[in-house]
Design a protein around this motif. Structure first.
Motif, PDB file in Angstrom:
ATOM      1  N   GLY A  81      73.347  61.066  31.071  1.00 29.59           N
ATOM      2  CA  GLY A  81      73.603  59.673  31.449  1.00 29.59           C
ATOM      3  C   GLY A  81      74.108  58.909  30.233  1.00 29.59           C
ATOM      4  N   PRO A  82      74.222  57.577  30.339  1.00 24.85           N
ATOM      5  CA  PRO A  82      74.816  56.806  29.229  1.00 24.85           C
ATOM      6  C   PRO A  82      74.054  56.904  27.908  1.00 24.85           C
ATOM      7  CG  PRO A  82      74.234  55.374  31.094  1.00 24.85           C
ATOM      8  CD  PRO A  82      73.919  56.774  31.504  1.00 24.85           C
ATOM      9  N   ASN A  83      72.707  56.868  27.950  1.00 24.83           N
ATOM     10  CA  ASN A  83      71.972  56.904  26.669  1.00 24.83           C
ATOM     11  C   ASN A  83      71.948  58.302  26.056  1.00 24.83           C
ATOM     12  OD1 ASN A  83      71.242  54.181  26.341  1.00 24.83           O
ATOM     13  ND2 ASN A  83      69.746  54.413  27.976  1.00 24.83           N
ATOM     14  N   GLY A  84      71.678  59.301  26.902  1.00 23.56           N
ATOM     15  CA  GLY A  84      71.711  60.686  26.418  1.00 23.56           C
ATOM     16  C   GLY A  84      73.115  61.024  25.930  1.00 23.56           C
ATOM     17  N   GLY A  85      74.117  60.519  26.661  1.00 24.96           N
ATOM     18  CA  GLY A  85      75.518  60.769  26.285  1.00 24.96           C
ATOM     19  C   GLY A  85      75.817  60.179  24.915  1.00 24.96           C
ATOM     20  N   LEU A  86      75.298  58.988  24.671  1.00 27.04           N
ATOM     21  CA  LEU A  86      75.548  58.350  23.374  1.00 27.04           C
ATOM     22  C   LEU A  86      74.896  59.153  22.241  1.00 27.04           C
ATOM     23  CD1 LEU A  86      76.163  55.042  22.206  1.00 27.04           C
ATOM     24  CD2 LEU A  86      74.067  55.954  21.253  1.00 27.04           C
ATOM     25  N   MET A  87      73.664  59.601  22.477  1.00 24.35           N
ATOM     26  CA  MET A  87      72.988  60.390  21.436  1.00 24.35           C
ATOM     27  C   MET A  87      73.773  61.678  21.178  1.00 24.35           C
ATOM     28  SD  MET A  87      70.614  58.405  20.642  1.00 24.35           S
ATOM     29  CE  MET A  87      69.539  59.239  19.521  1.00 24.35           C
ATOM     30  N   PHE A  88      74.299  62.265  22.260  1.00 28.22           N
ATOM     31  CA  PHE A  88      75.091  63.495  22.106  1.00 28.22           C
ATOM     32  C   PHE A  88      76.320  63.218  21.228  1.00 28.22           C
ATOM     33  CE2 PHE A  88      78.405  66.463  23.216  1.00 28.22           C
ATOM     34  CZ  PHE A  88      77.743  67.683  23.306  1.00 28.22           C
ATOM     35  N   CYS A  89      77.006  62.087  21.503  1.00 25.19           N
ATOM     36  CA  CYS A  89      78.220  61.741  20.727  1.00 25.19           C
ATOM     37  C   CYS A  89      77.874  61.567  19.251  1.00 25.19           C
ATOM     38  CB  CYS A  89      78.823  60.426  21.224  1.00 25.19           C
ATOM     39  SG  CYS A  89      79.561  60.532  22.842  1.00 25.19           S
ATOM     40  N   MET A  90      76.739  60.885  18.977  1.00 26.24           N
ATOM     41  CA  MET A  90      76.390  60.615  17.579  1.00 26.24           C
ATOM     42  C   MET A  90      75.990  61.904  16.863  1.00 26.24           C
ATOM     43  SD  MET A  90      77.220  57.570  17.537  1.00 26.24           S
ATOM     44  CE  MET A  90      76.846  56.919  15.917  1.00 26.24           C
ATOM     45  N   GLU A  91      75.319  62.810  17.604  1.00 23.92           N
ATOM     46  CA  GLU A  91      75.000  64.102  16.984  1.00 23.92           C
ATOM     47  C   GLU A  91      76.288  64.885  16.704  1.00 23.92           C
ATOM     48  OE1 GLU A  91      71.965  65.832  19.514  1.00 23.92           O
ATOM     49  OE2 GLU A  91      70.644  64.191  18.883  1.00 23.92           O
ATOM     50  N   HIS A  92      77.236  64.760  17.623  1.00 24.33           N
ATOM     51  CA  HIS A  92      78.532  65.429  17.416  1.00 24.33           C
ATOM     52  C   HIS A  92      79.201  64.867  16.154  1.00 24.33           C
ATOM     53  CE1 HIS A  92      82.122  67.621  18.634  1.00 24.33           C
ATOM     54  NE2 HIS A  92      82.829  66.524  18.367  1.00 24.33           N
ATOM     55  N   LEU A  93      79.089  63.558  15.985  1.00 25.61           N
ATOM     56  CA  LEU A  93      79.648  62.950  14.757  1.00 25.61           C
ATOM     57  C   LEU A  93      78.982  63.556  13.520  1.00 25.61           C
ATOM     58  CD1 LEU A  93      81.273  60.718  13.209  1.00 25.61           C
ATOM     59  CD2 LEU A  93      79.285  59.234  13.534  1.00 25.61           C
ATOM     60  N   SER A  94      77.640  63.698  13.596  1.00 27.00           N
ATOM     61  CA  SER A  94      76.919  64.206  12.409  1.00 27.00           C
ATOM     62  C   SER A  94      77.288  65.657  12.097  1.00 27.00           C
ATOM     63  CB  SER A  94      75.406  64.054  12.580  1.00 27.00           C
ATOM     64  OG  SER A  94      74.941  64.938  13.560  1.00 27.00           O
ATOM     65  N   GLU A  95      77.817  66.356  13.105  1.00 28.18           N
ATOM     66  CA  GLU A  95      78.269  67.737  12.837  1.00 28.18           C
ATOM     67  C   GLU A  95      79.734  67.762  12.413  1.00 28.18           C
ATOM     68  OE1 GLU A  95      77.320  69.398  16.616  1.00 28.18           O
ATOM     69  OE2 GLU A  95      75.166  69.159  16.233  1.00 28.18           O
ATOM     70  N   ASN A  96      80.375  66.604  12.473  1.00 30.81           N
ATOM     71  CA  ASN A  96      81.808  66.550  12.143  1.00 30.81           C
ATOM     72  C   ASN A  96      82.119  65.395  11.181  1.00 30.81           C
ATOM     73  OD1 ASN A  96      83.298  68.565  14.082  1.00 30.81           O
ATOM     74  ND2 ASN A  96      81.671  67.581  15.260  1.00 30.81           N
ATOM     75  N   PHE A  97      81.293  65.239  10.180  1.00 30.91           N
ATOM     76  CA  PHE A  97      81.504  64.138   9.233  1.00 30.91           C
ATOM     77  C   PHE A  97      82.853  64.259   8.519  1.00 30.91           C
ATOM     78  CE2 PHE A  97      76.732  63.220   8.927  1.00 30.91           C
ATOM     79  CZ  PHE A  97      76.853  62.060   9.667  1.00 30.91           C
ATOM     80  N   HIS A  98      83.386  65.481   8.487  1.00 31.51           N
ATOM     81  CA  HIS A  98      84.691  65.641   7.821  1.00 31.51           C
ATOM     82  C   HIS A  98      85.755  64.794   8.521  1.00 31.51           C
ATOM     83  CE1 HIS A  98      86.296  68.253  11.014  1.00 31.51           C
ATOM     84  NE2 HIS A  98      85.054  68.659  11.104  1.00 31.51           N
ATOM     85  N   TRP A  99      85.588  64.587   9.863  1.00 31.66           N
ATOM     86  CA  TRP A  99      86.550  63.731  10.588  1.00 31.66           C
ATOM     87  C   TRP A  99      86.516  62.303  10.016  1.00 31.66           C
ATOM     88  CZ3 TRP A  99      85.172  59.266  13.207  1.00 31.66           C
ATOM     89  CH2 TRP A  99      86.234  58.603  13.840  1.00 31.66           C
ATOM     90  N   LEU A 100      85.283  61.833   9.779  1.00 31.02           N
ATOM     91  CA  LEU A 100      85.139  60.474   9.261  1.00 31.02           C
ATOM     92  C   LEU A 100      85.694  60.396   7.836  1.00 31.02           C
ATOM     93  CD1 LEU A 100      84.053  57.653   9.877  1.00 31.02           C
ATOM     94  CD2 LEU A 100      81.844  58.349   8.969  1.00 31.02           C
ATOM     95  N   ARG A 101      85.350  61.381   7.024  1.00 25.39           N
ATOM     96  CA  ARG A 101      85.824  61.359   5.631  1.00 25.39           C
ATOM     97  C   ARG A 101      87.353  61.325   5.589  1.00 25.39           C
ATOM     98  NH1 ARG A 101      84.169  66.364   3.157  1.00 25.39           N
ATOM     99  NH2 ARG A 101      86.137  67.034   4.039  1.00 25.39           N
ATOM    100  N   ASP A 102      87.989  62.154   6.437  1.00 25.79           N
ATOM    101  CA  ASP A 102      89.462  62.180   6.455  1.00 25.79           C
ATOM    102  C   ASP A 102      90.024  60.847   6.953  1.00 25.79           C
ATOM    103  OD1 ASP A 102      89.172  64.711   5.599  1.00 25.79           O
ATOM    104  OD2 ASP A 102      89.666  65.677   7.507  1.00 25.79           O
ATOM    105  N   SER A 103      89.347  60.250   7.936  1.00 26.69           N
ATOM    106  CA  SER A 103      89.853  58.985   8.490  1.00 26.69           C
ATOM    107  C   SER A 103      89.748  57.848   7.475  1.00 26.69           C
ATOM    108  CB  SER A 103      89.056  58.574   9.731  1.00 26.69           C
ATOM    109  OG  SER A 103      89.035  59.611  10.644  1.00 26.69           O
ATOM    110  N   LEU A 104      88.721  57.904   6.616  1.00 22.77           N
ATOM    111  CA  LEU A 104      88.539  56.821   5.634  1.00 22.77           C
ATOM    112  C   LEU A 104      89.486  56.970   4.446  1.00 22.77           C
ATOM    113  CD1 LEU A 104      84.627  56.573   5.395  1.00 22.77           C
ATOM    114  CD2 LEU A 104      86.168  55.334   6.912  1.00 22.77           C
ATOM    115  N   GLY A 105      89.902  58.194   4.177  1.00 25.38           N
ATOM    116  CA  GLY A 105      90.724  58.437   2.995  1.00 25.38           C
ATOM    117  C   GLY A 105      89.877  58.306   1.742  1.00 25.38           C
TER     118      GLY A 105
END
Ligand SMILES: Nc1nc2c(ncn2[C@@H]2O[C@H](COP(=O)(O)OP(=O)(O)OP(=O)(O)O)[C@@H](O)[C@H]2O)c(=O)[nH]1
Ligand SMILES: [Mg+2]
Length: 279
Positions: A72-96
């Motif tokens: 659902g919406p809350n579980g989905g959000l937690m899933f997205c944030m965990e996915h972010l934590s497994e892909n921090f390289h995406w954030l690092r590349d986006s920030l430059g």
């Protein structure tokens, strides 16, 4: 290399995205570049110019539509944030990698992200590894302070986020412009008194009895004794109010001091060079 950021957090609807937009626009007006990154995978609309958007990595709609996950919406959000934590390289590349950059992270409003889940703490650690000085900016709707019970619950949320994240923290009272004159006066008197006095005065007519008064007083003493939670009011419609708040936050991450120090060093260096070429 120093970099600076604010993690803009707080309950749903407390004004996080509006705050990011206002601070970015204020920066533009005073000739200061302030970037904003949307970290809310459920945000459909925001009015600031985003340097990066988590929806480019993962969106809540994709997760909820996935039949295997059945979230659902809350579980989905937690899933997205965990996915972010497994892909921090995406954030690092986006920030430059820009020296002296100043970034606001517009975070989701699910409070469990800051109190129970390790994701935001992992993000803080990662930002520190990328040389960011991090300040968490916890927004709380000023309506909360008008009611002492809501105030205790808001204060506890702010406190557990502070303890969990272990970074410089500034608590902001948002939406001051929506308060009437009487409430504004009440808030002014609250900001200039101790939490204990405020709570005891506000709940003295409560029907909850002596035990409740004692509990209230004990919680407030903890807050006062350790100077744990202090609030800075923000009226987003007043430039002076934004300016005061930004100075407060910048001080907590030593933003101005570092820049001034570098400018002085650059001036000294230019002076030395000139003396050398003259001499
Ligand atoms: N008048 C006034 N309205 C505000 C202020 N801050 C936010 N709002 C309004 O409050 C509502 C919620 O604001 P948002 O900025 O979306 O809040 P948020 O914390 O980002 O919400 P979520 O992302 O859903 O958690 C919007 O309708 C805003 O226009 C403020 O300082 N003054
Ligand atoms: Mg938002």
């Amino acid at each position: 290399m120093s970099r600076y950021c604010q993690l803009v957090i707080g309950p749903a609807g407390s004004g996080k995205s509006t705050y990011c937009d206002a601070i970015q626009k204020y920066g533009q007006a005073v000739g200061r570049t302030i970037d904003v990154v949307n970290l809310d995978p459920a945000a459909e609309y925001f009015s600031y110019d985003a340097l990066a958007d988590i929806k480019d990595l993962i969106s809540i709609d994709d997760v909820m539509e996935c039949d295997d996950l059945k979230l659902g919406p809350n579980g989905g959000l937690m899933f997205c944030m965990e996915h972010l934590s497994e892909n921090f390289h995406w954030l690092r590349d986006s920030l430059g990698e820009v020296e002296d950059d100043y970034i606001l992270f517009d975070c989701p409003g699910q409070i469990e992200l800051y109190t129970h889940s390790p994701v935001m703490k992992l993000l803080v650690e990662e930002l520190k590894n990328w040389n960011f000085r991090v300040c968490s900016v916890f927004l709380l709707d000023s309506q909360f302070l008008v009611d002492p019970f809501k105030y205790v619950s808001g204060m506890m949320c702010a406190l557990s986020a502070m303890v969990n994240l272990e970074v410089a923290s500034v608590n902001v009272l948002s939406k001051i412009d929506l308060l009437d004159k009487k409430s504004k006066k009440e808030i002014e008197s609250f900001l200039s008194s101790s939490a204990k006095d405020f709570l005891l005065n506000s709940s003295k007519d409560s029907i909850a009895g002596k035990k409740f008064q004692k509990l209230t007083s004990t919680i407030a003493s903890v807050v006062d004794n350790f100077s744990l939670v202090q609030y800075v009011p923000l009226n987003i419609k007043e430039e002076k109010s934004i300016d005061d708040l930004l100075i407060f936050i910048d001080n907590s991450i030593q933003y101005g001091e570092d820049i001034e120090h570098k400018e002085n060093r650059a001036e000294d260096f230019e002076g030395d060079e000139m003396n050398r070429s003259l001499g």
